[in-house]
Design a protein around this motif. Structure first.
Motif, PDB file in Angstrom:
ATOM      1  N   UNK A 174       0.821  -1.215   0.000  1.00 19.73           N
ATOM      2  CA  UNK A 174       0.000   0.000   0.000  1.00 19.73           C
ATOM      3  C   UNK A 174       0.852   1.260   0.000  1.00 19.73           C
ATOM      4  N   UNK A 175       2.005   1.196   0.658  1.00 19.36           N
ATOM      5  CA  UNK A 175       2.872   2.376   0.742  1.00 19.36           C
ATOM      6  C   UNK A 175       3.389   2.801  -0.628  1.00 19.36           C
ATOM      7  N   UNK A 176       3.469   1.857  -1.569  1.00 20.87           N
ATOM      8  CA  UNK A 176       3.913   2.207  -2.921  1.00 20.87           C
ATOM      9  C   UNK A 176       2.929   3.158  -3.594  1.00 20.87           C
ATOM     10  N   UNK A 179       6.329   5.033 -11.550  1.00 21.52           N
ATOM     11  CA  UNK A 179       6.651   3.640 -11.852  1.00 21.52           C
ATOM     12  C   UNK A 179       6.366   2.743 -10.653  1.00 21.52           C
ATOM     13  N   UNK A 180       6.725   3.211  -9.457  1.00 24.89           N
ATOM     14  CA  UNK A 180       6.461   2.427  -8.250  1.00 24.89           C
ATOM     15  C   UNK A 180       4.961   2.316  -7.981  1.00 24.89           C
ATOM     16  N   UNK A 181       4.229   3.389  -8.251  1.00 21.14           N
ATOM     17  CA  UNK A 181       2.775   3.335  -8.096  1.00 21.14           C
ATOM     18  C   UNK A 181       2.180   2.275  -9.016  1.00 21.14           C
ATOM     19  N   UNK A 182       2.628   2.290 -10.261  1.00 23.94           N
ATOM     20  CA  UNK A 182       2.127   1.305 -11.225  1.00 23.94           C
ATOM     21  C   UNK A 182       2.468  -0.110 -10.767  1.00 23.94           C
ATOM     22  N   UNK A 183       3.707  -0.307 -10.324  1.00 23.33           N
ATOM     23  CA  UNK A 183       4.106  -1.641  -9.881  1.00 23.33           C
ATOM     24  C   UNK A 183       3.300  -2.085  -8.668  1.00 23.33           C
ATOM     25  N   UNK A 184       3.015  -1.151  -7.764  1.00 22.64           N
ATOM     26  CA  UNK A 184       2.179  -1.485  -6.615  1.00 22.64           C
ATOM     27  C   UNK A 184       0.802  -1.957  -7.043  1.00 22.64           C
ATOM     28  N   UNK A 185       0.234  -1.292  -8.034  1.00 19.98           N
ATOM     29  CA  UNK A 185      -1.087  -1.672  -8.544  1.00 19.98           C
ATOM     30  C   UNK A 185      -1.036  -3.012  -9.276  1.00 19.98           C
ATOM     31  N   UNK A 186       0.023  -3.231 -10.044  1.00 16.06           N
ATOM     32  CA  UNK A 186       0.175  -4.507 -10.753  1.00 16.06           C
ATOM     33  C   UNK A 186       0.335  -5.653  -9.749  1.00 16.06           C
ATOM     34  N   UNK A 187       1.085  -5.400  -8.684  1.00 14.75           N
ATOM     35  CA  UNK A 187       1.245  -6.407  -7.628  1.00 14.75           C
ATOM     36  C   UNK A 187      -0.118  -6.749  -7.020  1.00 14.75           C
ATOM     37  N   UNK A 188      -0.899  -5.726  -6.708  1.00 16.04           N
ATOM     38  CA  UNK A 188      -2.220  -5.954  -6.116  1.00 16.04           C
ATOM     39  C   UNK A 188      -3.127  -6.735  -7.062  1.00 16.04           C
ATOM     40  N   UNK A 189      -3.045  -6.422  -8.351  1.00 12.78           N
ATOM     41  CA  UNK A 189      -3.867  -7.139  -9.329  1.00 12.78           C
ATOM     42  C   UNK A 189      -3.499  -8.619  -9.366  1.00 12.78           C
ATOM     43  N   UNK A 193     -10.009  -0.694   3.804  1.00 12.52           N
ATOM     44  CA  UNK A 193     -10.708   0.422   3.166  1.00 12.52           C
ATOM     45  C   UNK A 193      -9.744   1.491   2.651  1.00 12.52           C
ATOM     46  N   UNK A 194      -8.709   1.764   3.419  1.00 17.32           N
ATOM     47  CA  UNK A 194      -7.760   2.799   2.993  1.00 17.32           C
ATOM     48  C   UNK A 194      -7.004   2.365   1.739  1.00 17.32           C
ATOM     49  N   UNK A 195      -6.740   1.069   1.621  1.00 20.29           N
ATOM     50  CA  UNK A 195      -6.060   0.563   0.430  1.00 20.29           C
ATOM     51  C   UNK A 195      -6.953   0.712  -0.799  1.00 20.29           C
ATOM     52  N   UNK A 196      -8.225   0.394  -0.653  1.00 19.15           N
ATOM     53  CA  UNK A 196      -9.151   0.539  -1.778  1.00 19.15           C
ATOM     54  C   UNK A 196      -9.234   1.994  -2.226  1.00 19.15           C
ATOM     55  N   UNK A 197      -9.194   2.900  -1.268  1.00 18.85           N
ATOM     56  CA  UNK A 197      -9.215   4.326  -1.596  1.00 18.85           C
ATOM     57  C   UNK A 197      -7.979   4.699  -2.419  1.00 18.85           C
ATOM     58  N   UNK A 198      -6.826   4.165  -2.034  1.00 15.68           N
ATOM     59  CA  UNK A 198      -5.581   4.452  -2.764  1.00 15.68           C
ATOM     60  C   UNK A 198      -5.611   3.836  -4.161  1.00 15.68           C
ATOM     61  N   UNK A 199      -6.211   2.658  -4.271  1.00 14.22           N
ATOM     62  CA  UNK A 199      -6.326   2.012  -5.582  1.00 14.22           C
ATOM     63  C   UNK A 199      -7.130   2.893  -6.537  1.00 14.22           C
ATOM     64  N   UNK A 200      -8.183   3.511  -6.021  1.00 15.38           N
ATOM     65  CA  UNK A 200      -9.050   4.348  -6.859  1.00 15.38           C
ATOM     66  C   UNK A 200      -8.487   5.746  -7.098  1.00 15.38           C
ATOM     67  N   UNK A 227      -3.568   0.585 -14.781  1.00 15.79           N
ATOM     68  CA  UNK A 227      -3.313  -0.382 -13.705  1.00 15.79           C
ATOM     69  C   UNK A 227      -4.349  -0.238 -12.595  1.00 15.79           C
ATOM     70  N   UNK A 228      -4.722   1.009 -12.292  1.00 20.14           N
ATOM     71  CA  UNK A 228      -5.747   1.262 -11.280  1.00 20.14           C
ATOM     72  C   UNK A 228      -7.085   0.658 -11.703  1.00 20.14           C
TER      73      UNK A 228
END
Length: 255
Positions: free
Chosen positions: A90-92, A112-122, A138-145, A167-168
């Motif tokens: 989530x910190x990414x 790039x790190x944000x994208x990788x964080x989202x790809x990891x979550x996917x 819930x906070x993670x879902x907010x960050x995803x969106x 990715x989001x």
């Protein structure tokens, strides 16, 4: 936990990253994945996840190496074994807020790190147990969106933010199409978020977004929402959505 910028950990991460980057080494990749998925390698996985934590002062190279490795091995990681794993990943998604100057735009490195964080979550969410744990945060879902709700595609630049937005949307699509309460959690968050709905409507209307096929993910997400109950999707928006879909389908069939 901090990692030394030199030594066995960094050397091992470099070797593993190099091996995973070679697509022709399929047999070796399969062996690595099996090892990572085994309980005996849980300490290695834990260190990789800890290395993702952008809240601590990690060596930049180690963080980037760990992100690339976890992207490729996420399908073998079971979050239940690693209680702090979600926090580290989530910190990414917060790296855009960690600029020296708050007024500056996120750097390519952070995006790039944000994208990788989202790809990891996917990749993690492909496993139903992982998906359930992700949806509980819930906070993670907010960050995803966030890349969608902030509408970076249209407020800043398509080329800069396309990969992050895609990715989001992919993570959102993965989760909202999950059965039962797992998907319902995010569906409720989306249909109550006017910014997300508005941004997705803009993606449907935008010719550049359409060229990149982002509308496919948006349609998959919107069609899963309880649109008659959604405060962000009123009668006017539903009508607009239907007309836009008809125009897109007509355009695609004639091209």
């Amino acid at each position: 936990m901090k990692f030394e910028s030199s030594g066995s950990y960094l050397s091992g991460a470099r070797i593993l990253d190099a091996l995973l980057a070679q697509s022709e080494l399929k047999e070796q990749h399969s062996m690595i994945a099996q090892l990572i998925g085994s309980a005996s390698c849980s300490q290695i996985v834990e260190k990789l996840l800890q290395a993702l934590d952008s809240r601590s002062r990690q060596d930049k190279e180690i963080m980037e190496l760990a992100a690339r490795i976890v992207v490729k091995l996420a399908g073998e990681i079971h979050l239940k074994r690693f209680p702090q794993g979600i926090l580290c990943i989530s910190s990414l998604l917060e790296t855009s807020q960690r600029q020296p100057d708050d007024d500056s735009a996120p750097s390519d490195e952070f995006k790039s790190l944000m994208k990788q964080g989202l790809v990891i979550l996917d990749s993690l969410a492909a496993d139903k147990h992982n998906c359930s744990l992700i949806c509980e945060d819930q906070s993670l879902l907010f960050k995803v969106m966030a890349p969608i709700s902030s509408d970076m595609l249209h407020l800043i630049d398509h080329d800069e933010w396309f990969s992050v937005a895609a990715a989001s949307l992919q993570v959102m699509c993965r989760i909202v199409t999950s059965p039962g309460s797992t998907g319902e959690n995010l569906r409720n968050q989306i249909h109550g978020n006017k910014e997300v709905i508005s941004s997705m409507e803009q993606i449907l209307e935008c010719k550049t977004c359409r060229k990149h096929k982002l509308y496919i993910l948006v349609i998959k997400i919107l069609t899963k929402l309880p649109m008659d109950a959604a405060p962000g999707v009123g009668t006017k928006s539903r009508g607009k959505f239907i007309k836009t879909m008809a125009r897109i389908l007509t355009s695609d069939s004639s091209s």
